[in-house]
Design a protein around this motif. Structure first.
Motif, mmCIF file in Angstrom:
data_model
loop_
_atom_site.group_PDB
_atom_site.id
_atom_site.type_symbol
_atom_site.label_atom_id
_atom_site.label_comp_id
_atom_site.label_asym_id
_atom_site.label_seq_id
_atom_site.Cartn_x
_atom_site.Cartn_y
_atom_site.Cartn_z
ATOM 1 N N GLN A 1 5.252 -3.577 -4.826
ATOM 2 C CA GLN A 1 3.985 -4.287 -4.990
ATOM 3 C C GLN A 1 4.198 -5.706 -5.517
ATOM 4 N N PHE B 1 0.819 -1.210 0.000
ATOM 5 C CA PHE B 1 0.000 0.000 0.000
ATOM 6 C C PHE B 1 0.858 1.267 0.000
ATOM 7 N N ALA C 1 -4.385 4.849 0.998
ATOM 8 C CA ALA C 1 -3.347 3.820 1.029
ATOM 9 C C ALA C 1 -2.394 4.023 2.204
ATOM 10 N N VAL D 1 -9.314 0.094 -0.280
ATOM 11 C CA VAL D 1 -8.190 0.676 -1.025
ATOM 12 C C VAL D 1 -8.115 0.075 -2.427
ATOM 13 N N SER E 1 -8.592 2.009 -5.898
ATOM 14 C CA SER E 1 -7.600 1.869 -6.971
ATOM 15 C C SER E 1 -8.291 1.591 -8.300
ATOM 16 N N ALA F 1 -4.250 2.882 5.308
ATOM 17 C CA ALA F 1 -4.315 1.426 5.378
ATOM 18 C C ALA F 1 -2.963 0.830 5.763
ATOM 19 N N ALA F 2 -1.883 1.347 5.175
ATOM 20 C CA ALA F 2 -0.553 0.839 5.495
ATOM 21 C C ALA F 2 -0.239 1.040 6.967
ATOM 22 N N ALA G 1 -8.520 -2.942 3.519
ATOM 23 C CA ALA G 1 -7.768 -3.399 2.348
ATOM 24 C C ALA G 1 -8.657 -3.433 1.107
#
Length: 227
Positions: free
Chosen positions: A66, A28, A176, A139, A143, A179-180, A136
């Protein structure tokens, strides 16, 4: 007298599980970097002449993070998250290479088609994950929207869609990073500092006992004979 042969014992197998840290925060953060620098290019914060520099960020920084997150996600037995990271990695790498190959400031129909397709296929991991991990999944869904809007811009060369894509990109970067941070703290401390809203299987994965984690192991890919 006829002897009776003793019953043969059932065959057994040993499955070794390797503890791994969650790769989602790394993936993320790579996503945040990619969408942020591309948003900067779309909104005019980065001159069009520096488009190649943005492309290099996608190839050298975003893609490796990623791609590694996708690989580790499969090793962690989370096919939904790993598939999402793999699609993101491939899309950003392709976009970076297309940008490097083309003149600065131009759009690409090939990139547009790829982005639209990626936006659609990202709903595969979102649907597979279900409501268990909403942070998750959210996000990844955002995206998808980011890729869809950017794809429309690449296909139409519309400045309005370009600005819209940049704004959505900034929103995705913020989501992101959240979330990270939330998932990294949760994994490190074994309890959330920021809300992650886990429920159902997502909550059991974090707070369930050993049997919750292994009861269906025999049916998972890599253990069963066929995929």
């Amino acid at each position: 007298m006829t002897g009776i042969a003793p019953p043969r014992s059932a065959p057994s197998a040993v499955v070794h599980l390797r503890p791994l840290a969650t790769p989602l925060p790394m993936g993320f953060l790579g996503l945040a970097a990619g969408t942020f620098v591309v948003a900067g290019l779309q909104l005019g914060w980065v001159p069009q002449a520096q488009g190649n520099a943005v492309a290099l960020v996608l190839v050298a920084f975003v893609f490796p993070l990623q791609a590694v997150a996708a690989l580790l996600g499969f090793l962690c037995r989370d096919a939904a998250a790993a598939t999402g990271m793999a699609v993101l990695a491939g899309t950003w790498l392709s976009l970076g290479l297309i940008t490097l190959a083309g003149p600065p400031g131009t759009t690409s129909e090939a990139a547009g088609l790829l982005l639209v397709l990626s936006a659609l296929v990202l709903w595969v991991p979102v649907a597979a994950a279900g409501p268990g991990k909403p942070v998750a999944s959210g996000v990844i869904a955002l995206s998808s929207l980011r890729f869809a809007v950017t794809g429309v811009h690449e296909l139409s060369a519309s400045e309005t869609w370009k600005d819209t894509a940049g704004i959505v990109g900034l929103l995705l970067a913020a989501a992101a990073v959240y979330a990270a941070f939330a998932l990294a703290i949760e994994d490190q401390r074994r309890h959330p500092l920021l809300p992650t809203w886990r429920q159902g299987a997502g909550a059991a994965a974090m707070h369930g006992d050993w049997s919750d984690q292994t009861e269906e192991l025999v049916h998972e890919a890599g253990v069963r004979r066929q995929l």
